[in-house]
Design an enzyme around this catalytic site. Sequence first.
Site, PDB file in Angstrom:
ATOM      1  N   CYS A  70       0.874  -1.180   0.000  1.00 53.74           N
ATOM      2  CA  CYS A  70       0.000   0.000   0.000  1.00 53.74           C
ATOM      3  C   CYS A  70       0.906   1.223   0.000  1.00 53.74           C
ATOM      4  O   CYS A  70       1.774   1.352   0.880  1.00 53.74           O
ATOM      5  CB  CYS A  70      -0.860  -0.024   1.260  1.00 53.74           C
ATOM      6  SG  CYS A  70      -1.852   1.445   1.526  1.00 53.74           S
ATOM      7  N   CYS A 194      -0.505   4.113  -6.773  1.00 54.58           N
ATOM      8  CA  CYS A 194      -1.589   3.716  -5.868  1.00 54.58           C
ATOM      9  C   CYS A 194      -2.076   2.361  -6.352  1.00 54.58           C
ATOM     10  O   CYS A 194      -2.206   2.130  -7.570  1.00 54.58           O
ATOM     11  CB  CYS A 194      -2.724   4.735  -5.916  1.00 54.58           C
ATOM     12  SG  CYS A 194      -4.176   4.181  -4.990  1.00 54.58           S
TER      13      CYS A 194
HETATM   14  N1  DGL Z   1      -3.729   1.094  -1.042  1.00 64.90           N
HETATM   15  C1  DGL Z   1      -3.769   2.537  -1.108  1.00 64.90           C
HETATM   16  C2  DGL Z   1      -2.514   3.062  -1.798  1.00 64.90           C
HETATM   17  O1  DGL Z   1      -1.843   2.373  -2.539  1.00 64.90           O
HETATM   18  C3  DGL Z   1      -5.013   3.025  -1.820  1.00 64.90           C
HETATM   19  C4  DGL Z   1      -6.265   2.774  -1.035  1.00 64.90           C
HETATM   20  C5  DGL Z   1      -6.351   3.573   0.243  1.00 64.90           C
HETATM   21  O2  DGL Z   1      -6.384   4.814   0.208  1.00 64.90           O
HETATM   22  O3  DGL Z   1      -6.390   2.924   1.276  1.00 64.90           O
HETATM   23  O4  DGL Z   1      -2.194   4.217  -1.605  1.00 64.90           O
END
Ligand code: DGL
Length: 275
Positions: A70, A194
């Site tokens: 993430c 993301c």
């Molecule tokens: N997994 C998050 C990222 O890669 C995106 C989803 C979220 O905001 O939790 O930034």
Amino acid sequence: MKIGISDSGYGGLSVFRNISARLPEYDYIYLGDNARTPYGNRSFETIFHFSKQCIDQLFARNCKLIVIACNTASAKALRNLQQITLPAEYPDRKILGIIRPSVEALTDLLPTSPHSEIAIWATQGTVDSLSYPLELAKLAPDLHLIQQACPMLVPLVEAGEHDGAGLDYFIEKYWRQTLEKSPDRKIDVLLLACTHYPLLYAKIRSVVPHSVKIIEQGDLVATRLADYLQRHPEVETVLSQKQNRRFLTTDQTERFDQLAKVFLGKSVLSERIEI
Ligand code: DGL
């Protein structure tokens, strides 16, 4: 022992997809903190607290190594987890993030022209943390990075709108805003920083001119993980190789299984855990 993959929800499955294709032999546990997703707009303290709880769950299930798949958690929690939590509580375990490998791969791919510009699209949290510009400055101090927060993309994907026309509006808007930050409009590379954005690749590709290379993270991270395991036999040799996969979620399993199919391209049967 196993490899853990942690994410705020479904998005990390887009990274897990590449990791398990590149390194199919290992056993994996994926944990999606769906009950508290999205992390994108939350504070440093909250994201550290949530991420710590997730890694506790994965280490308790015998993970030797965790990849925080993430961007937001890597940006806001990884450093403290590596520098404070690991030495104090898990001195024989490892945690890797997603930003450093992305930036390393990015610098390998970059055009050499001094006028080249790279743009990233990410959550507001990742942009505000300045993690990408700071990492990039260490490896390629002359490169100019444009950051664009795309706060509507994750909620729309989470709402099952990844094919919807509403997304076209926001993708066009974010691309326009990205170009406004580039005075000579000479962007060479756009990194989708993301986990949810690979799902929107076709839509983004149809808006962003073909002269701009669009980079997704899954493959980059998988390649860097394979490289890491090769360089760290003390980690690799304790990993079991039975090709087991477990999927854990902090929210409803039915919903997880439904969206997992979209991110992963195949069906899974998840288990619910309480954190
Ligand atoms: N997994 C998050 C990222 O890669 C995106 C989803 C979220 O905001 O939790 O930034």
